[in-house]
Design an enzyme around this catalytic site. Sequence first.
Site, PDB file in Angstrom:
ATOM      1  N   HIS A 132     -11.193 -38.888  46.648  1.00 37.00           N
ATOM      2  CA  HIS A 132     -12.318 -39.238  45.797  1.00 37.00           C
ATOM      3  C   HIS A 132     -12.226 -38.578  44.416  1.00 37.00           C
ATOM      4  O   HIS A 132     -12.965 -37.628  44.122  1.00 37.00           O
ATOM      5  CB  HIS A 132     -13.613 -38.822  46.517  1.00 37.00           C
ATOM      6  N   CYS A 138     -19.758 -40.930  40.242  1.00 40.10           N
ATOM      7  CA  CYS A 138     -18.717 -41.511  41.093  1.00 40.10           C
ATOM      8  C   CYS A 138     -18.533 -43.004  40.835  1.00 40.10           C
ATOM      9  O   CYS A 138     -17.529 -43.589  41.258  1.00 40.10           O
ATOM     10  CB  CYS A 138     -19.060 -41.278  42.556  1.00 40.10           C
TER      11      CYS A 138
END
Length: 392
Positions: free
Chosen positions: A338, A85
């Site tokens: 996300h 991420c």
Amino acid sequence: MRNVIVLGVAQTKFTGPQQKTGVELFAEASSEAIAASRITPADIQALFLGNALGDFCEGQGMIQAFIAQNIGCPGIPANKYDGACASASMAVRDAFMWVASGQYDFVLAGGVERAATMGTPLATRTFAMFSDSRYEFPSGVTFPGVFAMLAHLYAKRYDVPLKLLKEQMATVSVQSYRHGMHNPKAQMQKEVTVEDVLSSFTVATPLQLHDCCPFSDGAAAIVLASEKAAEKLTDKPVYVIGAGQASAGPLAGQKDTLPRIYSRELSSKRAYEMAGIGPEDVDVCELHDCFSIASLIASESLGFFDYGTSGDAWMKGEADIGGKIAINPSGGLKSKGHPIGATGAAQVYEIVRQLREEVESERQVPGAKIGMTDTLGGDGGTLVNMIFKRGW
């Protein structure tokens, strides 16, 4: 080191599954960022790209080379970063270092991902690749499981009753949804109540659906420039004044500090030291809220609140716009979305626009001069923090 500014920023709308390829999504964002910088693709000297799952999602490895050609920058050095991420944050940090070193005057950095297109089962499996493959994933430790365990650890270590902690986490989600309502680039634009969060279905106890961010598709792009090269291109320079990065191994190796994420404490300390400031100087922060408990843990590791007190701070509005520190006015990962390879660059996009006072009035942090980004890759494996300062 030379002074480095953020010249142009852009982000596609973050969404669920869509038809555009990763190359097309990043081309959309980068074209807008280059145009906003008042330069042309021919001025870009290098491309640093965050992308973690392109090969699994599209069968497209080495996507950075195809993007460079596609956006009109053939032949330039093009590097891809995989820090789960935190991939795009690694790309932006390294772009900053290369410009600061004097090697380049204009670098394009950012990221792209099509996590939603993969569908929940495959996306969940590929996300789990960023935990320890020998022991963690085979034990059933997906990321909802990791953060559910951290929530239980948090409640025990700081003696917060689990019922109260769930209400505090729900307050985090409600704030994120409220901010995302006013962000046209956010994936989820609806309001929820504490009761909505607490009555949503359980994902991994004590985390419920509205405690968890969605899988998303999207891209974000940033043009970084040397101060001298950019002096005639903008009257609103935003300086990069601090950057930190740290790493960590398997969860078992972090057992003495959890639920604190020690790599975050190292990374943010390095960023604060480079910037010559402390957490009390930060006006606005985009932090990594993949799950609501992650917001509480991050805000304490970054020094905004004492350990064990951030849930109470959220319930008092101290983490909201107008509070002690404005956290995630974009809606955060919870509401904005996300797309993991793009997430860090989208945080920079938000902070730069906040410092320039260019966001929607409902979520503008008044008078913000210093902003910070915080991106977590895996279960602590990669942490990147960056600090930005308004330059006029």
